[in-house]
Design a protein around this motif. Structure first.
Motif, short mmCIF file in Angstrom:
data_model
loop_
_atom_site.label_atom_id
_atom_site.label_comp_id
_atom_site.label_asym_id
_atom_site.label_seq_id
_atom_site.Cartn_x
_atom_site.Cartn_y
_atom_site.Cartn_z
N ARG A 42 0.83 -1.20 0.00
CA ARG A 42 0.00 0.00 0.00
C ARG A 42 0.86 1.25 0.00
O ARG A 42 1.98 1.26 0.50
CB ARG A 42 -0.95 0.02 1.19
CG ARG A 42 -0.28 0.19 2.52
CD ARG A 42 -1.33 0.16 3.60
NE ARG A 42 -0.76 0.54 4.87
CZ ARG A 42 -1.45 0.83 5.94
NH1 ARG A 42 -2.76 0.79 5.89
NH2 ARG A 42 -0.87 1.15 7.06
N HIS A 43 0.29 2.29 -0.62
CA HIS A 43 0.89 3.61 -0.62
C HIS A 43 0.35 4.38 0.59
O HIS A 43 -0.85 4.39 0.82
CB HIS A 43 0.53 4.39 -1.89
CG HIS A 43 1.33 3.99 -3.07
ND1 HIS A 43 2.53 4.59 -3.39
CD2 HIS A 43 1.13 3.04 -4.01
CE1 HIS A 43 3.01 4.03 -4.48
NE2 HIS A 43 2.19 3.09 -4.88
N ILE A 44 1.24 4.96 1.33
CA ILE A 44 0.88 5.84 2.45
C ILE A 44 1.69 7.11 2.25
O ILE A 44 2.92 7.09 2.33
CB ILE A 44 1.24 5.20 3.81
CG1 ILE A 44 0.54 3.86 3.99
CG2 ILE A 44 0.94 6.15 4.95
CD1 ILE A 44 -0.96 3.94 4.14
N ASP A 45 0.99 8.21 1.98
CA ASP A 45 1.67 9.48 1.70
C ASP A 45 2.70 9.27 0.59
O ASP A 45 2.35 8.83 -0.48
CB ASP A 45 2.28 10.07 2.97
CG ASP A 45 1.22 10.37 4.02
OD1 ASP A 45 0.11 10.78 3.63
OD2 ASP A 45 1.49 10.17 5.22
N ASP A 46 3.98 9.53 0.88
CA ASP A 46 5.01 9.41 -0.16
C ASP A 46 5.88 8.17 0.05
O ASP A 46 7.04 8.14 -0.33
CB ASP A 46 5.87 10.67 -0.20
CG ASP A 46 6.59 10.93 1.11
OD1 ASP A 46 6.27 10.27 2.12
OD2 ASP A 46 7.47 11.81 1.12
N MET A 47 5.30 7.12 0.64
CA MET A 47 6.04 5.89 0.84
C MET A 47 5.18 4.68 0.48
O MET A 47 3.98 4.79 0.37
CB MET A 47 6.56 5.78 2.27
CG MET A 47 5.53 5.86 3.33
SD MET A 47 6.31 5.97 4.97
CE MET A 47 4.91 6.55 5.91
N VAL A 48 5.84 3.55 0.30
CA VAL A 48 5.17 2.29 0.02
C VAL A 48 5.50 1.32 1.15
O VAL A 48 6.67 1.17 1.52
CB VAL A 48 5.63 1.69 -1.32
CG1 VAL A 48 5.15 0.26 -1.50
CG2 VAL A 48 5.14 2.55 -2.48
N ALA A 49 4.48 0.67 1.69
CA ALA A 49 4.66 -0.39 2.67
C ALA A 49 4.52 -1.72 1.93
O ALA A 49 3.54 -1.93 1.22
CB ALA A 49 3.63 -0.29 3.78
N LEU A 50 5.50 -2.59 2.10
CA LEU A 50 5.50 -3.89 1.43
C LEU A 50 5.88 -4.96 2.45
O LEU A 50 6.93 -4.88 3.07
CB LEU A 50 6.51 -3.90 0.29
CG LEU A 50 6.72 -5.24 -0.42
CD1 LEU A 50 5.48 -5.65 -1.20
CD2 LEU A 50 7.95 -5.16 -1.35
N ARG A 51 5.00 -5.91 2.64
CA ARG A 51 5.30 -7.08 3.47
C ARG A 51 5.14 -8.31 2.60
O ARG A 51 4.12 -8.48 1.94
CB ARG A 51 4.35 -7.17 4.66
CG ARG A 51 4.63 -8.38 5.57
CD ARG A 51 3.64 -8.46 6.72
NE ARG A 51 3.74 -7.31 7.58
CZ ARG A 51 2.67 -6.70 8.14
NH1 ARG A 51 1.44 -7.15 7.91
NH2 ARG A 51 2.84 -5.65 8.91
N LEU A 52 6.17 -9.15 2.58
CA LEU A 52 6.10 -10.34 1.76
C LEU A 52 6.72 -11.53 2.49
O LEU A 52 7.58 -11.37 3.35
CB LEU A 52 6.79 -10.13 0.42
CG LEU A 52 8.28 -9.86 0.44
CD1 LEU A 52 9.00 -10.89 -0.40
CD2 LEU A 52 8.54 -8.46 -0.10
N ARG A 53 6.25 -12.69 2.11
CA ARG A 53 6.82 -13.94 2.62
C ARG A 53 8.17 -14.15 1.96
O ARG A 53 8.36 -13.78 0.80
CB ARG A 53 5.91 -15.11 2.27
CG ARG A 53 4.56 -14.99 2.91
CD ARG A 53 3.62 -16.00 2.35
NE ARG A 53 2.26 -15.49 2.54
CZ ARG A 53 1.19 -16.20 2.36
NH1 ARG A 53 1.27 -17.44 1.95
NH2 ARG A 53 0.02 -15.67 2.58
N ASP A 54 9.09 -14.72 2.69
CA ASP A 54 10.41 -14.97 2.14
C ASP A 54 10.29 -15.75 0.83
O ASP A 54 9.67 -16.82 0.80
CB ASP A 54 11.26 -15.76 3.15
CG ASP A 54 12.66 -15.94 2.66
OD1 ASP A 54 13.48 -15.03 2.86
OD2 ASP A 54 12.94 -16.99 2.04
N PRO A 55 10.83 -15.21 -0.25
CA PRO A 55 10.71 -15.88 -1.55
C PRO A 55 11.34 -17.28 -1.59
O PRO A 55 10.97 -18.09 -2.44
CB PRO A 55 11.44 -14.93 -2.51
CG PRO A 55 11.29 -13.59 -1.87
CD PRO A 55 11.41 -13.87 -0.39
#
Length: 123
Positions: A42-55
């Motif tokens: 998700r975009h929050i203001d001028d940043m992106v939050a990214l949560r992912l499972r270890d590839p």
């Protein structure tokens, strides 16, 4: 970029702090309200939050899936419009480093890695 994760034997750490004095405050703002969702984009203001499972499908000693949490800061965040783009941008930057430290004890983590106790993160 801010990067928080844990290893096989060590708890959550900030492995990258984005060059900011208080990465925890930015991290908490970026992930506020996402609860324990294993996949977040998700975009929050001028940043992106990214949560992912270890590839690579890595799990810690307790069998928990390793999650990687990134806060991509401006200006890099502005060009990212999808989760796939975010993963393609950040994972190649950290993949080799994480593989290198995967089995490390907390005493051998990269210089500057901040433990959850030191940073008070809830990651």
């Amino acid at each position: 970029m801010i990067w928080a994760t844990r290893g096989r034997t060590w708890g959550t750490r900030f492995l990258l702090d984005g060059g900011v004095a208080r990465p925890l405050a930015i991290y908490e703002s970026a992930f506020a309200g996402t609860d324990d969702s294993s996949d977040v984009f998700r975009h929050i203001d001028d940043m992106v939050a990214l949560r992912l499972r270890d590839p690579e499908g890595r799990r810690d000693e307790a069998g928990r899936i390793i999650l990687h949490e990134f806060v991509i800061l401006a200006p890099d965040s502005t060009a990212i419009t999808t989760a796939d783009e975010a993963v393609a941008r950040v994972w190649p930057q950290v993949d080799a480093e994480f593989a290198r430290i995967w089995d490390a004890s907390s005493a051998t983590l990269p210089e500057g890695a901040t433990s959850s106790d030191e940073s008070e993160t809830t990651a």
